[in-house]
Every structure is written in structure tokens, then in C-alpha cells.
Design a protein around this motif. Sequence first.
Motif: not given
Length: 299
Positions: A44-51, A67-72, A76-77
Motif C-alpha cells: 500500500h502506497v499513497d504516493i511514490v517518488i520514483a527516479k 521496471v518502467i512498465q511496473r511503475f506504469q 494506471a491505478r
Amino acid sequence: SKTIGFYMRDNKRKAIKWDEGFIPLAEKRGYKVEYCDASDDSQHVDIVIAKLTDEFGSFKEEKSQQVIQRFQKLEARNIPIIDPIEAQRVVADREIFGQTLDGIDFDPSIVHNPNYCVVKSEETLESEMAEHSIQFPVMMKTIVASGSLAAHEMGIIFNIDQLKERIQYPAFIQEYYNHNGTIFKVSVIGTYIHTGTKSSTKNFDTSSSEPIMFNSQHMQDVIDKESYKSEEPVAEEQTLHIAKCLSASLGMHLYGFDIIRDSNTKKLAVIDVNFFPSFRAVPDVFNKFLDLFDMLTTK
């Protein structure tokens, strides 16, 4: 309490003092902070900072794409990702970024960005330069803007023979403006803006000599170490205008951009945008991060 997920390289974490600086402060302000590589759907995360700068820099590798696809998928959620993945893709590639910059409605009385072209082979070099009305001197760069040593290798080139001799394809060729050895470095964290000045490459006479090859992370030999100290700062409303345009068109909240002022026309040029830079010059930076996260998670 809300949970901030984060994803960045270890060297970045250390450089900005994330673990000892940011995490305790976030906890004090009521957040939980967890590493998140978007591989666990139940986290569970409310916001993600991803570089993801390095992943875009090595996009040909399957691991980076995964990695990029997982963050996409996470995006999308409707989990806010700082900054949007599409924006990170744009700033990681000089060609896409150049096209995006061309499409931004800057005030032409303030901003004039240098003409540029992307050259894929020797056959098209001269026709591309002519088509985009590019005048020497020029800056020669790689297409990929970050994520590798080569991305920082550049040259200032004074004529076509020099260019042909040194170019490696594909290349990003951009007009070089004399700018009194001064770069204005602007940091943006949400609605907060901080501007500093830094020394940059010297003014050159157009008929000047040998090409100047350098790495943008090691510029001691090519910079003008004095001029920036006496340059007028950029008017605040002009910086604000550029920041608003960039934030709106890229959808970014956490970035730095570099501007130079053409010593002839006095117009400003945006020469670089970086997502989540070091923010070394920004006072009390982590509280400003948290103000931004407060704003984005209470929508």
C-alpha cells in the motif's frame, strides 16, 4: 497515516541524504516511508517518488523496460507518481524533449530557444542543418540525456569540417549562444522556485579556433570562472513564466532547469531540464518535498 513509496539508485539516496534526512522528517510529519519497486501489488502506497532517469537512459535493456512498465501499472491505478513517467521519458531524450519544448507557448519576447536538429547519418548532416537554419557555432551532444557517461560528453564546434571530423551518430546539434559565461539554475518543488547562478562556458568569437570538447560534469577547463558574478539576475516574473510553462506542459512537480541569456538579444533559452536533481542549493529541501506530498495526497 499515509505512505510514501520511493525508488532511486543507492548513490542518489546517499547523495541527497535520503535515509538520515528525509525519512525521519517525513515520519515526524506523520508519513510512513517505504522502498517501492512496484513489484508487489499488495504493497500500500499513497504516493511514490520514483527516479527512473537511469532506466530511460538504458531503455534497450529488458530489465529497465520491466521496471518502467511496473511503475506504469501503478500509475494506471491512480497512484500519483512523482514525476509522471511520460514526463521522465521526455526529459531523458534530447530529441523528444526538443520537440516538446518547441510545442510550449513561451512568450517570444522573453524566450528564444536555440535551433537544433537530430542527425542520424553523414548523408543528411548538411541538409538537416540547412533545413533547421542552424548557424555555427554549435553544441554537439548525444541523444540520450542521462544515465551514462557518454550522455555528458559535448563539444562546441565552429565549422562544418570540425563537425564532420568529430560527430558520432545519432547526434543532437544545437546552436551555441554566447551567454557571458553564466547559467541560471532554477529548482522547482511544487509551487516553490529557487534560482541560483553558476559559471558556464565562455563567449567565443565565431571565427574561433579549435573545437572545444568537454564532459558537462567536468568543465573546469572550459568555463569562465568570473563573469557570472557580475551578471544581472533573471527577472523573477520571467523565471516564473518559464517554470509555469514547463510544469503545465510536462506535468512535473520536482525538477530543475537551466537557462542562459543570449548576450546579443538578451532573450532567455531553456537548455536543460532534469527531473529530481540534487537540489543542493535549496534551503530546507525536505520540508518542501513534504509540502508537495501533502498537496498531492489531499486532492
